[in-house]
Design an enzyme around this catalytic site. Structure first.
Site, short mmCIF file in Angstrom:
data_model
loop_
_atom_site.label_atom_id
_atom_site.label_comp_id
_atom_site.label_asym_id
_atom_site.label_seq_id
_atom_site.Cartn_x
_atom_site.Cartn_y
_atom_site.Cartn_z
N CYS A 2 49.93 28.81 85.20
CA CYS A 2 49.88 27.47 84.64
C CYS A 2 48.53 26.87 85.01
O CYS A 2 47.69 27.53 85.62
CB CYS A 2 51.01 26.60 85.19
N GLY A 28 48.13 27.68 79.71
CA GLY A 28 49.51 27.42 79.34
C GLY A 28 49.60 26.59 78.08
O GLY A 28 48.96 25.55 77.97
N ASN A 101 50.95 25.54 90.13
CA ASN A 101 50.70 26.80 89.43
C ASN A 101 51.19 27.90 90.35
O ASN A 101 50.71 28.02 91.48
CB ASN A 101 49.21 26.96 89.15
N GLY A 102 52.15 28.69 89.89
CA GLY A 102 52.64 29.77 90.74
C GLY A 102 54.10 30.08 90.46
O GLY A 102 54.66 29.72 89.42
N TYR A 257 42.04 38.62 82.71
CA TYR A 257 42.60 37.98 81.52
C TYR A 257 42.68 36.46 81.59
O TYR A 257 42.25 35.76 80.67
CB TYR A 257 44.00 38.54 81.26
#
Length: 491
Positions: A2, A28, A101-102, A257
């Site tokens: 995210c 996201g 984020n995670g 990526y």
């Protein structure tokens, strides 16, 4: 995966939060949200869709306040509707809002512990609601009568580290205290901050990637260190404490990526890492007997590697696949059927660069094989006489439990297959994977690069080698998560 933003300054911050989220939209595209605090009231919005879709529905003028946070969601454990979108809020103590984020590896046990022992109800399937309630629970246990004493806040972060397992980079607001940011002791997910002049003082921004800071005119200060927490009170400089010892294992997939090429993460240039990944692939290609007429990247994240590979093997680099900018990243679309539909809408072949030629396609990775198979088929239909395929990373074989949507072994085309079997499955004339050691060497900057951050001693490569750095991921944990994913997909 995210993206998070946090801003504190002397004037309104909602504009920069909205702009900052646009610069990390690639992290996201499922949902977005933002919250501000005006000294007495939290203003919060969340919704499904892109940042512009969610925030366009709001009158941003009502989001007054000198500090705020924002989030873009890529669905993992909380892949549901708007009820799982971030940020989340609790009213006590003080009033706290958080986004992260995670992914927690002990999400369900911790949620049950909060219900039974803490008498706290977690109503969503989103990890950050658990993190938020753990932090609030720990802060409630500590004396907080003295508003100028920050020890209770940092102690509560330390206790949160002890109870929350997995990966999490967090931004949050505590009413009348300030903006809080912390990163788990393994530093699996990135978090960076910067500052710029704001009247007679400084404005501070925290973000998942440096590209957001730089694009909005902030000077990068540094990355938030693993196990570190920073508290920024209004009008003051950040107070930093190393709350727990760092055991740095940054996710290496950020460089392959996820991240934008113009970002720096923990002192490493994403763009230069991708160039070095291309050089490493070129060395391995040189050991083979195949020849090609053109090197074509699968846009966009593989472009630097493709350019460098073409240069080193002495073959033309060609843009043979054009990307529709209005289609999102197919890897992070929820559900295989959505991904399959997205691929044909996303890419259009350029016949002039493909017809009658032997082409080498360069992509960042092969996960489920859907994308690779369909792209190769598309290129053959466009007239290629041979289609070879190179991947910037090694075979992906193991579930990621830290925030990437690859959670069951059955999803990986490389699980239980030889390289020749994978080649046949995707329909390529030849297949070249990156070597694991070459990948690590490519991502780690050269010794003379003088990186600006604390370069990780190790990287998390669990999806490739099955070694989970947090040490709590057992076969039982993997099976539980896989069962949850399969049940969610069936439901």
């Amino acid at each position: 995966m995210c993206g998070v933003i946090g801003v504190i300054g002397n004037g309104p911050v909602i504009g920069e939060i909205a702009d900052g989220l646009l610069f990390i939209q690639h992290r996201g595209q499922d949902a977005a949200g933002a919250a501000t605090f005006d000294g007495s009231t939290f203003r919060l919005t969340r919704g499904m869709g892109l940042v512009r879709e969610v925030l366009a529905q709001e009158d941003l003028r009502r989001f007054e306040g000198h500090m705020g946070i924002g989030h873009v969601r890529y669905p993992t454990i909380g892949g549901g509707g708007v009820e799982d979108a971030q940020p989340f809020r609790v009213n006590s103590p003080f009033g706290i809002v958080m986004a992260h984020n995670g992914n927690l590896t002990n999400f369900k046990p911790l949620r049950e512990e909060l219900r039974v022992k803490g008498r706290r109800h977690v109503g969503s399937n989103c990890d950050v609601e658990v993190i938020l309630n753990v932090f609030a629970d720990e802060l409630s246990k500590r004396g907080h009568e003295d508003d100028t004493n920050d020890d209770a806040i940092f102690d509560a972060v330390g206790a949160t580290f002890d109870r929350c397992r997995g990966s999490y980079s967090v931004v949050g607001m505590i009413a009348d205290r300030g903006l809080l940011a912390f990163r788990d002791p393994f530093g699996i997910k990135p978090l960076i901050y910067g500052r710029k002049r704001d009247g007679h003082g400084w404005r501070y921004m925290f973000a998942s990637e440096s590209c957001a800071l730089v694009s909005l005119g902030y000077d990068v200060v540094r990355d938030v260190r693993p196990g570190e927490a920073l508290l920024v009170r209004p009008g003051q400089e950040p107070e930093s404490r190393q709350v727990r010892k760092a055991n740095h294992h940054l996710c290496i997939f950020e460089f392959i990526y996820f991240a934008r090429p113009d970002s720096m993460i923990d002192g490493i240039s994403v763009y230069k890492a991708r160039l070095r990944l291309g050089e490493a692939l070129a060395r391995r290609w040189g050991e083979r007997d195949h020849d090609v007429d053109a090197v074509i990247p699968v846009p966009d994240s593989s472009r630097p590697a493709g350019q460098q590979m073409a240069s080193h093997i002495g073959r033309p680099f060609r843009e043979g696949l054009l990307k529709n900018r209005y289609i999102g990243r197919t890897f992070i679309m929820p559900g295989n059927e959505n991904r399959r539909k997205g691929i044909r809408f996303k890419l259009s072949p350029v016949k002039l660069e493909i017809d009658g030629k032997r082409v080498l396609l360069v992509d960042d990775s092969i996960v489920r094989g859907n994308t690779s198979e369909q792209i190769i088929s598309m290129v053959r239909e466009t007239g290629a006489t041979e289609v070879h395929f190179a991947s910037s990373c090694p075979p992906l074989k193991y579930p990621c439990v830290y925030g990437v949507d690859m959670s069951t072994k059955k999803e990986f085309i490389a699980a239980g297959r030889s390289e020749d079997e994978i080649r046949d499955a995707i329909g390529a004339d030849s297949l070249l994977y990156q070597d694991m050691d070459d990948m690590v060497e490519a991502v780690r900057p050269p010794a003379d690069a003088a990186p600006s951050g604390d370069v990780p001693a190790s990287f998390c490569k669990a999806c490739m080698d099955g070694h989970y750095p947090t040490g709590d991921v057992t076969a039982e944990v993997l099976q539980r998560i896989e069962d949850e994913r399969l049940a969610a997909a069936a439901g």
